[in-house]
Design an enzyme around this catalytic site. Structure first.
Site, PDB file in Angstrom:
ATOM      1  N   GLU A  75      41.970  41.800  45.995  1.00 54.74           N
ATOM      2  CA  GLU A  75      42.473  40.823  46.970  1.00 54.74           C
ATOM      3  C   GLU A  75      43.220  41.489  48.121  1.00 54.74           C
ATOM      4  O   GLU A  75      43.087  41.077  49.272  1.00 54.74           O
ATOM      5  CB  GLU A  75      43.392  39.796  46.267  1.00 54.74           C
ATOM      6  CG  GLU A  75      44.066  38.867  47.264  1.00 54.74           C
ATOM      7  CD  GLU A  75      44.614  37.579  46.677  1.00 54.74           C
ATOM      8  OE1 GLU A  75      44.718  37.482  45.439  1.00 54.74           O
ATOM      9  OE2 GLU A  75      44.943  36.691  47.473  1.00 54.74           O
ATOM     10  N   ASP A  93      42.342  40.606  40.945  1.00 57.19           N
ATOM     11  CA  ASP A  93      43.425  39.865  41.590  1.00 57.19           C
ATOM     12  C   ASP A  93      44.711  40.383  40.952  1.00 57.19           C
ATOM     13  O   ASP A  93      44.994  40.111  39.790  1.00 57.19           O
ATOM     14  CB  ASP A  93      43.259  38.358  41.340  1.00 57.19           C
ATOM     15  CG  ASP A  93      44.121  37.547  42.287  1.00 57.19           C
ATOM     16  OD1 ASP A  93      45.129  38.086  42.767  1.00 57.19           O
ATOM     17  OD2 ASP A  93      43.792  36.371  42.524  1.00 57.19           O
ATOM     18  N   ILE A  95      47.877  39.721  41.415  1.00 57.92           N
ATOM     19  CA  ILE A  95      48.734  38.612  40.992  1.00 57.92           C
ATOM     20  C   ILE A  95      48.051  37.334  41.464  1.00 57.92           C
ATOM     21  O   ILE A  95      47.987  37.060  42.667  1.00 57.92           O
ATOM     22  CB  ILE A  95      50.160  38.708  41.578  1.00 57.92           C
ATOM     23  CG1 ILE A  95      50.849  39.999  41.107  1.00 57.92           C
ATOM     24  CG2 ILE A  95      50.986  37.480  41.165  1.00 57.92           C
ATOM     25  CD1 ILE A  95      52.248  40.228  41.686  1.00 57.92           C
ATOM     26  N   ASP A  96      47.503  36.581  40.528  1.00 59.46           N
ATOM     27  CA  ASP A  96      46.934  35.283  40.896  1.00 59.46           C
ATOM     28  C   ASP A  96      48.008  34.240  40.604  1.00 59.46           C
ATOM     29  O   ASP A  96      48.489  34.133  39.473  1.00 59.46           O
ATOM     30  CB  ASP A  96      45.664  34.985  40.091  1.00 59.46           C
ATOM     31  CG  ASP A  96      45.025  33.693  40.588  1.00 59.46           C
ATOM     32  OD1 ASP A  96      44.895  33.545  41.810  1.00 59.46           O
ATOM     33  OD2 ASP A  96      44.708  32.823  39.762  1.00 59.46           O
ATOM     34  N   THR A  98      50.558  33.852  43.279  1.00 57.10           N
ATOM     35  CA  THR A  98      51.685  34.561  43.915  1.00 57.10           C
ATOM     36  C   THR A  98      52.843  33.611  44.229  1.00 57.10           C
ATOM     37  O   THR A  98      54.010  33.994  44.131  1.00 57.10           O
ATOM     38  CB  THR A  98      51.192  35.290  45.187  1.00 57.10           C
ATOM     39  OG1 THR A  98      50.155  36.198  44.801  1.00 57.10           O
ATOM     40  CG2 THR A  98      52.293  36.078  45.852  1.00 57.10           C
ATOM     41  N   ASP A 220      39.800  35.286  42.516  1.00 63.51           N
ATOM     42  CA  ASP A 220      40.445  34.166  41.804  1.00 63.51           C
ATOM     43  C   ASP A 220      39.592  33.732  40.613  1.00 63.51           C
ATOM     44  O   ASP A 220      40.092  33.188  39.631  1.00 63.51           O
ATOM     45  CB  ASP A 220      40.573  32.929  42.699  1.00 63.51           C
ATOM     46  CG  ASP A 220      41.329  33.166  43.993  1.00 63.51           C
ATOM     47  OD1 ASP A 220      42.383  33.808  43.944  1.00 63.51           O
ATOM     48  OD2 ASP A 220      40.859  32.697  45.051  1.00 63.51           O
TER      49      ASP A 220
HETATM   50  C1  IPD Z   1      45.676  31.085  44.557  1.00 63.78           C
HETATM   51  C2  IPD Z   1      45.788  30.451  43.183  1.00 63.78           C
HETATM   52  C3  IPD Z   1      45.837  28.939  43.314  1.00 63.78           C
HETATM   53  C4  IPD Z   1      44.634  28.413  44.036  1.00 63.78           C
HETATM   54  C5  IPD Z   1      44.509  29.064  45.403  1.00 63.78           C
HETATM   55  C6  IPD Z   1      44.430  30.586  45.230  1.00 63.78           C
HETATM   56  P1  IPD Z   1      46.778  33.484  44.970  1.00 63.78           P
HETATM   57  O1  IPD Z   1      45.588  32.502  44.447  1.00 63.78           O
HETATM   58  O2  IPD Z   1      44.706  30.819  42.363  1.00 63.78           O
HETATM   59  O3  IPD Z   1      45.896  28.298  42.054  1.00 63.78           O
HETATM   60  O4  IPD Z   1      44.755  27.008  44.185  1.00 63.78           O
HETATM   61  O5  IPD Z   1      43.340  28.580  46.028  1.00 63.78           O
HETATM   62  O6  IPD Z   1      44.317  31.196  46.488  1.00 63.78           O
HETATM   63  O7  IPD Z   1      46.843  33.307  46.446  1.00 63.78           O
HETATM   64  O8  IPD Z   1      48.023  33.068  44.303  1.00 63.78           O
HETATM   65  O9  IPD Z   1      46.307  34.846  44.565  1.00 63.78           O
HETATM   66 CA    CA Z   2      44.299  34.686  43.644  1.00 66.70          CA
END
Ligand code: IPD
Ligand code: CA
Length: 269
Positions: A75, A93, A95-96, A98, A220
């Protein structure tokens, strides 16, 4: 199993993803306690921290040490070189979730998947707040902390608890919220927990009955979608086709998937 990926290889890739995801989450946890520098990316709502970048760098180093010829898409750094035919590409990813990580809400994760010929063949999602490591390899099922997980019976539509998420672009968010206006009266409830990777694992675990989102990036999705599908969920775009990054993803019990997809489409998905 997808072409070229032998059983030993996919389980090896899965096990490597598990070990690295756990270590990476431990580093993220330490950095969270030590204090973070917070920045924004695509919009004011799209956060990135020093930890996202540092954790991705460490995951890349560990993967490169173990498998120097593989390609890596992450990412925060993108992809440095293409994967030659038949090669493995890691999709990570760091940190998913964030936003949860920054605000110290539960539900953030490290997600690491290995793809071959454009399809995920192995992956791990580690959710440190719940102490849960989810893992899967094609044809080998899905596990949570080493125990096999498998979907039970399908809930009727009116009792479906659906996880969903919203992107960072204001117009996309408006459209996503409008879809939920159509969906909510017909199901048990919705949840917006904040990590798509964990949400997909929650489908695998039966902690939610469905997960739907539009516009997710490959990192993601890659590991969580494999984990949900290896646990027995149908994971497809809302028309039943393959999931592609940036498109729709709906994960649900195969016996309820069509009804949920119809409801989403009627609601403007
Ligand atoms: C997000 C998370 C979130 C989702 C967003 C993503 P991130 O990833 O997965 O649940 O709804 O569309 O972008 O930005 O925290 O790595
Ligand atoms: Ca993510």
């Amino acid at each position: 199993m997808s072409g070229g990926a032998g059983a030993d290889l996919v389980t090896e890739l899965r096990d490597l993803a598990v070990v690295i995801a756990r270590d990476a989450a431990a580093l993220a946890g330490e950095m969270q306690l030590a204090g973070l520098t917070i920045d924004t990316k695509s919009s004011d709502t799209d956060l990135v921290t020093t930890a996202d970048r540092a954790v991705e760098a460490v995951i890349r180093e560990r993967l490169a040490d173990a498998r120097p010829h593989d390609a890596i898409l992450g990412e925060e750094q993108g992809q440095h070189h293409d994967a030659p035919d038949g090669a493995v590409r890691w999709v990570i990813d760091p940190i998913d979730g964030t936003t949860n990580y920054v605000y110290r809400h539960p539900s953030w994760s490290v997600s690491i998947a290995a793809e071959m010929e454009g399809r995920a063949v192995a992956g791990a999602v580690h959710d440190p707040t719940h102490g849960q490591t989810f893992a899967a390899a094609t044809g080998h099922g899905a596990t949570c902390n080493g125990e096999t997980i498998r979907l039970g019976e399908a809930a009727p539509l009116g009792r479906v608890l659906m996880a969903t998420g919203f992107g960072y672009d204001p117009e996309r968010r408006r459209a996503q919220a409008e879809v939920m206006v159509g969906v909510l009266p017909h199901i048990r409830d919705i949840r917006r927990m904040g990590s798509a990777a964990v949400d997909l694992c929650s489908v695998a675990l039966g902690r939610v009955d469905a997960f739907y989102e539009h516009g997710l990036a490959p990192w993601d999705l890659a590991a969580g979608a494999l984990i949900a599908s290896e646990a027995g969920a149908k994971v497809a775009d809302v028309y039943g086709g393959p999931v592609v990054a940036g498109g729709h993803v709906l994960a649900a019990h195969p016996d309820r998937w069509d009804e949920v997809a119809e409801l989403l489409l009627r609601s403007g998905a």
